[in-house]
Design a protein around this motif. Structure first.
Motif, mmCIF file in Angstrom:
data_model
loop_
_atom_site.group_PDB
_atom_site.id
_atom_site.type_symbol
_atom_site.label_atom_id
_atom_site.label_comp_id
_atom_site.label_asym_id
_atom_site.label_seq_id
_atom_site.Cartn_x
_atom_site.Cartn_y
_atom_site.Cartn_z
ATOM 1 N N PRO A 1 0.801 -1.241 0.000
ATOM 2 C CA PRO A 1 0.000 0.000 0.000
ATOM 3 C C PRO A 1 0.829 1.284 0.000
ATOM 4 N N SER A 2 2.068 1.221 0.534
ATOM 5 C CA SER A 2 2.838 2.465 0.571
ATOM 6 C C SER A 2 3.249 2.915 -0.821
ATOM 7 N N LEU A 3 3.085 2.035 -1.823
ATOM 8 C CA LEU A 3 3.360 2.459 -3.196
ATOM 9 C C LEU A 3 2.401 3.566 -3.612
ATOM 10 N N LEU A 4 1.145 3.494 -3.110
ATOM 11 C CA LEU A 4 0.166 4.524 -3.450
ATOM 12 C C LEU A 4 0.571 5.864 -2.857
ATOM 13 N N LYS A 5 1.112 5.834 -1.615
ATOM 14 C CA LYS A 5 1.599 7.079 -1.009
ATOM 15 C C LYS A 5 2.745 7.645 -1.833
ATOM 16 N N ARG B 1 16.814 3.053 -5.925
ATOM 17 C CA ARG B 1 15.994 3.618 -4.847
ATOM 18 C C ARG B 1 16.285 5.104 -4.767
ATOM 19 N N ASN B 2 15.286 5.950 -4.949
ATOM 20 C CA ASN B 2 15.508 7.376 -4.713
ATOM 21 C C ASN B 2 15.136 7.703 -3.268
ATOM 22 N N ILE B 3 15.323 8.972 -2.897
ATOM 23 C CA ILE B 3 15.163 9.328 -1.482
ATOM 24 C C ILE B 3 13.763 9.004 -0.966
ATOM 25 N N ILE B 4 12.745 9.372 -1.749
ATOM 26 C CA ILE B 4 11.365 9.155 -1.298
ATOM 27 C C ILE B 4 11.109 7.658 -1.147
ATOM 28 N N LEU C 1 10.692 1.367 -0.227
ATOM 29 C CA LEU C 1 10.355 0.832 -1.543
ATOM 30 C C LEU C 1 11.579 0.869 -2.455
ATOM 31 N N ALA C 2 11.415 0.298 -3.644
ATOM 32 C CA ALA C 2 12.488 0.331 -4.641
ATOM 33 C C ALA C 2 11.891 0.030 -6.000
ATOM 34 N N THR C 3 12.624 0.367 -7.032
ATOM 35 C CA THR C 3 12.236 -0.033 -8.383
ATOM 36 C C THR C 3 13.197 -1.112 -8.838
ATOM 37 N N LEU C 4 12.647 -2.275 -9.170
ATOM 38 C CA LEU C 4 13.465 -3.384 -9.609
ATOM 39 C C LEU C 4 13.267 -3.516 -11.120
ATOM 40 N N ALA C 5 14.291 -3.123 -11.875
ATOM 41 C CA ALA C 5 14.179 -3.148 -13.328
ATOM 42 C C ALA C 5 14.859 -4.398 -13.859
ATOM 43 N N VAL C 6 14.117 -5.170 -14.635
ATOM 44 C CA VAL C 6 14.626 -6.430 -15.171
ATOM 45 C C VAL C 6 14.779 -6.296 -16.671
ATOM 46 N N GLU D 1 7.637 -2.433 -9.012
ATOM 47 C CA GLU D 1 7.596 -1.393 -7.990
ATOM 48 C C GLU D 1 6.753 -1.852 -6.819
ATOM 49 N N GLY D 2 7.018 -1.260 -5.679
ATOM 50 C CA GLY D 2 6.151 -1.473 -4.523
ATOM 51 C C GLY D 2 6.370 -2.783 -3.811
ATOM 52 N N ILE D 3 7.569 -3.319 -3.855
ATOM 53 C CA ILE D 3 7.874 -4.526 -3.103
ATOM 54 C C ILE D 3 8.785 -4.131 -1.945
ATOM 55 N N LEU D 4 8.381 -4.476 -0.727
ATOM 56 C CA LEU D 4 9.190 -4.097 0.423
ATOM 57 C C LEU D 4 10.477 -4.908 0.496
ATOM 58 N N GLU D 5 10.389 -6.201 0.173
ATOM 59 C CA GLU D 5 11.578 -7.050 0.244
ATOM 60 C C GLU D 5 12.289 -7.048 -1.104
ATOM 61 N N SER D 6 12.551 -5.833 -1.624
ATOM 62 C CA SER D 6 13.070 -5.763 -2.992
ATOM 63 C C SER D 6 14.450 -6.403 -3.112
ATOM 64 N N GLU D 7 15.266 -6.272 -2.057
ATOM 65 C CA GLU D 7 16.606 -6.860 -2.152
ATOM 66 C C GLU D 7 16.533 -8.385 -2.170
#
Lengths: 248, 154
Positions: free
Chosen positions: B13-17, B79-82, B88-93, B107-113
């Motif tokens: 949900p924090s992706l919406l924020k 990952r940018n500052i916000i 959050l993070a953007t995982l580009a494949v 986008e919007g995955i908390l366990e991105s790493e």
């Protein structure tokens, strides 16, 4: 005497920089530790090593910074002096502003150079490499050696003077670097990993190229085939069959 | 490494924020950008399977992207500052397709790493292939061996 002053300035700068660094890691969630790479099961003998760019890279960035600083500050000073000759009163009033314009960007740039150096990490395992860079946007690129198409090494005259080079690894796929996206922002080339400012180029190049040579696939998602079509497992099975036939 | 990627279906949900902040930052573009990102968030779906993944979004213009793990060329995590504030993070494949922009942006995955490392282990070259389970020659030879054993026993 001047030596002591220099030391004091150096110490003050380091102190201010440590403060900025702790704010960044605390508030802006900049990871302080180097990135890691998942390795195979224990006993695999796979090891990971991470390093930063060479010291020479920091000196190179600072050298470029000093050149730019001298040019820009000379321009500001010349402009202010010109104004002083025409309307001295206005020029005197503007002196603090001109001074601020000359000094403030320098401090910011100086801090930015150190931050850029301190946030750049290269991680190598036996199978892949990971590059982390960036402060505002932290970017991490992961590429397996199996997918690398070519390796190129570049260095300019000033970079050679500082004993550093840049290694670029490319994976399959096209796209022009620096192409503009729909939103007008310049896009980085995603099919590339740039290992900037290292002084052990020969070692890194050999490491990557050896792995690429060992790979028998084209690096396009095809399965690796053994050279003759037979692996050790096949040979062992064939021996068993022969032995089985001999026993009868 | 204890992430079950198959359970990931919806962004956090924090992706919406994050989208709300991004669209506010565009200034007057908010009126256009926010509904677009809102509907993207509302319809965004992920599916991670054993050998591939897919994502889909869109109300009027629907998008769906499918790709297999073996075809992944490189993975980028940014990952940018916000995004860092929200975790959050953007995982580009990227696959080997001829475009400079990534094929899939998760986008919007908390366990991105962890997800990145999961994808990495599925990627070609991350693990040594000792024995290919789809090797027909090997299977056939095994069958021959077993037949000969049966014959010699019978």
């Amino acid at each position: 005497m001047s030596r002591r002053v220099e030391d004091a300035i150096e110490e003050a700068t380091a102190w201010v920089y440590r403060g900025i660094w702790s704010v960044l890691t605390g508030w802006f969630r900049v990871p302080a530790e180097p990135p890691s790479l998942p390795v195979g099961p224990a006993g695999d003998g796979e090891h990971v090593r991470s390093f930063r760019p060479a010291e020479g890279f920091l000196r190179y960035l600072k050298f470029k910074f000093w050149i730019a600083l001298v040019i820009i500050d000379a321009a500001i000073l010349a402009g202010w002096f010109f104004l002083f000759l025409i309307v001295p009163i206005v020029a005197l009033w503007l002196a603090p502003v001109a001074f601020a314009f000359a000094v403030l960007p320098d401090v910011v740039a100086y801090v930015a150079i150190h931050l850029r150096y301190d946030t750049t990490w290269y991680v190598f395992s036996d199978r892949s490499l990971r590059i982390r860079n960036g402060i505002w946007v932290i970017h991490e690129t992961t590429i397996t050696f199996e997918n690398i198409q070519n390796v190129s090494v570049n260095s300019g005259p000033i970079e050679r003077f500082f004993g550093i080079s840049n290694v670029t690894v490319d994976t399959a796929g096209g796209g022009q670097p620096g192409k503009k996206s729909d939103s007008g922002k310049s896009v980085m080339n995603y099919h590339q990993g740039v290992i900037e400012g290292i002084d052990n180029v020969n070692e890194i190049r050999a490491l990557v190229l050896n792995r690429v040579r060992q790979s028998r696939s084209a690096g396009l998602g095809d399965e690796a085939l053994s050279a003759a079509g037979w692996s050790a497992a096949h040979i062992a099975l064939l021996r068993e069959i022969r032995d089985g036939l001999l026993d009868r | 490494m204890n992430l079950d990627a198959r359970k990931i279906e919806r962004p956090h949900p924090s992706l919406l924020k994050y989208y709300a902040i991004v669209s506010v930052l565009t200034g007057p573009g908010f009126l256009v950008e926010f509904p677009r990102l809102f509907f993207k968030y509302e319809t965004l779906k992920y599916r991670f399977e054993d050998d591939g993944m897919s994502m889909s979004w869109g109300v009027l213009f629907r998008h769906e992207i499918n790709l297999t793990y073996r075809r992944i060329q490189d993975i980028h995590l940014s990952r940018n500052i916000i995004q860092r504030w929200f975790g959050l993070a953007t995982l580009a494949v990227q696959t080997a397709a001829g475009s400079a922009s990534p094929e899939m942006k998760i986008e919007g995955i908390l366990e991105s790493e962890k997800l990145r490392d999961y994808l990495y282990t599925k990627m070609r070259g991350a693990r040594e292939v000792n024995e290919n389970p789809h090797d027909e020659a090997l299977t056939l030879l095994r069958e021959i061996r077993d037949l000969i054993r049966q014959k010699s026993q019978g």
